[in-house]
Design an enzyme around this catalytic site. Structure first.
Site, PDB file in Angstrom:
ATOM      1  N   ARG A 160       1.800 -30.415 -25.388  1.00 10.86           N
ATOM      2  CA  ARG A 160       1.364 -30.650 -24.010  1.00 10.86           C
ATOM      3  C   ARG A 160       1.323 -29.341 -23.227  1.00 10.86           C
ATOM      4  NH1 ARG A 160       4.827 -34.689 -20.299  1.00 10.86           N
ATOM      5  NH2 ARG A 160       6.292 -32.952 -20.439  1.00 10.86           N
ATOM      6  N   LYS A 254       0.689 -30.155 -16.397  1.00 12.79           N
ATOM      7  CA  LYS A 254       2.057 -29.859 -15.940  1.00 12.79           C
ATOM      8  C   LYS A 254       2.095 -28.412 -15.436  1.00 12.79           C
ATOM      9  CE  LYS A 254       6.855 -30.853 -17.235  1.00 12.79           C
ATOM     10  NZ  LYS A 254       7.043 -31.930 -16.245  1.00 12.79           N
ATOM     11  N   GLU A 287       3.279 -42.854 -10.621  1.00  9.25           N
ATOM     12  CA  GLU A 287       4.444 -42.206 -11.220  1.00  9.25           C
ATOM     13  C   GLU A 287       5.406 -41.766 -10.137  1.00  9.25           C
ATOM     14  OE1 GLU A 287       3.273 -38.574 -13.200  1.00  9.25           O
ATOM     15  OE2 GLU A 287       1.873 -38.042 -11.591  1.00  9.25           O
TER      16      GLU A 287
END
Length: 404
Positions: A160, A254, A287
């Site tokens: 990721r 991210k 989220e």
């Protein structure tokens, strides 16, 4: 000559203006300690530039830093001197500053590609101010847990991480295997057997421009953190965030742009809650500020929001895999990933937060709505136990040994 006459005219003009201002001041301030005529309020009439030249001082370090008299409250305070420090003095002051700082987190080792090595001295755990991750937020990061001398889901988080770097248009300075070795080596040097490894890829240092085109090279940083806070698995309260959620293009990456996340977490704390839950642009559950959410429906299904507009949580995906064990045992009827309305979410039997920091934690209240019976749910507790067991004795695909 023409220049001199022009200057004389200007001096005479300003002299006249100052006289008028002085008379006005005398009217409003009748208790001056000296007569206006005895002060240096007026500019004398001069026929050349010598007066101004005599009053202009060159800007030197002493007259810039000394006599800086503004206090932190914006008022004039005592005169002080800002010292000019050597490199060794800066390091020593950094060390002293950290010694007096109480924290529940210990920083055991840091790697930096800027100096090409690892340090265990917290005073040296710094990055350049002109690094674009600092002043432009042009960087990505990820985290892997350290449990009993193993890195948990290092490869999943690293995949990721590399994907985030590509989306952020950061030219990765090392190949994936080299980064992996650096990260494992940093944990090894730290001697940490339980904690976390956090690592960053930045566009790099170079200048203070907006574009990263002037950066010398992308930089890799990593730090090993030992958190001394005791584990807490009690049920928590959450609220709905009023801070706008990041657009999908940035939410699925991210990156270090965590100001919305930080403001959302602060909003929760200001309302005596643990976290604030985001809704997406269509009003569906999205989220938390640094964790995913999941629910156990009244039909005993594990329900997770879609990952297309939010961060694809490595821990959440692993929990979904482990939840298959509960399906086999009959504690769950199935697992679904789809859009979740707020109404359905608040009617669920259980709600949980999932992430590398919180692991799996029960939510017992959302805003004013009590979730389920208001106590930690049995499925949530079972998933937490499965995750802890996986971290301690899971397969090699999720546990990477650290050679201390």
């Amino acid at each position: 000559m023409k220049s001199s006459r022009s200057y004389d005219y200007l001096c005479h003009f300003f002299h006249t203006k100052f006289v008028k201002l002085a008379k006005d001041t005398m009217t409003s301030l009748p208790t001056l300690t000296k007569p206006i005529s005895e002060t240096s309020f007026f500019l004398p009439k001069l026929s050349n530039l010598e007066f101004l030249r005599s009053k202009i001082r060159p800007l030197t370090r002493s007259n810039v830093f000394k006599n800086s008299t503004f206090s932190s409250g914006g008022q004039y305070g005592p005169t002080f001197d800002v010292p000019l420090l050597s490199c060794s003095e800066v390091i020593e002051r950094m060390r002293t500053s950290r010694e007096g700082h109480n924290t529940k987190q210990l920083y055991l080792a840091m790697y930096s590609s800027v100096f090409g090595g690892i340090t265990t001295d917290t005073a040296a755990m710094v990055i350049p101010m002109d690094d674009h991750m600092v002043h432009r937020g042009h960087g990505v990061f990820d985290t892997a847990a350290i449990m009993d001398g193993y890195l948990y889901e290092l490869d999943q988080h690293l995949d990721r991480f590399m994907g985030s770097a590509t989306m952020a248009k950061i030219q990765i300075p090392f190949d994936r295997e080299s980064i992996r070795r650096i990260l494992i080596r940093t944990v090894s040097v730290s001697k940490c057997r339980k904690g976390s490894l956090r690592y960053w890829l930045s566009a790099g240092p170079g200048d203070f421009q907006l574009s990263s085109s002037g950066c010398h090279q992308a930089t890799l940083y990593a730090i090993v953190i030992k958190d001394q806070s005791p584990p807490d698995h009690r049920g928590i309260r959450v609220v709905t965030s009023s801070i706008p959620i990041k657009p999908p293009q940035f939410a699925v990456m991210k990156s270090v742009n965590y100001l919305p996340n930080a403001l959302s977490k602060m909003e929760a704390e200001e309302n005596d809650a643990y976290a604030a839950i985001w809704l997406d642009g269509d009003g569906f559950v999205a989220e938390g500020p640094n964790m995913n959410v999941a629910f156990v429906t009244k039909e005993k299904e594990l329900l997770m929001p879609c990952f297309d507009k939010i961060l694809s949580g490595c821990t959440a995906k692993r929990v979904a895999v482990l939840a298959e064990n509960l399906v086999k045992e009959g504690k769950l009827r199935g697992i679904r990933v789809e859009n979740v309305s707020v109404q359905d979410a608040k009617r669920a039997d259980e709600m949980m937060l999932i992430g590398s920091g919180v692991l799996v934690r029960s939510v017992v209240q959302w805003d004013e709505e009590v979730i389920g019976n208001g106590r930690e749910g049995p499925v949530t507790q079972a998933l937490l136990n499965l995750l802890l067991e996986d971290m301690k004795s899971g397969p090699p695909t999720v546990r990477v040994p650290v050679p201390y």
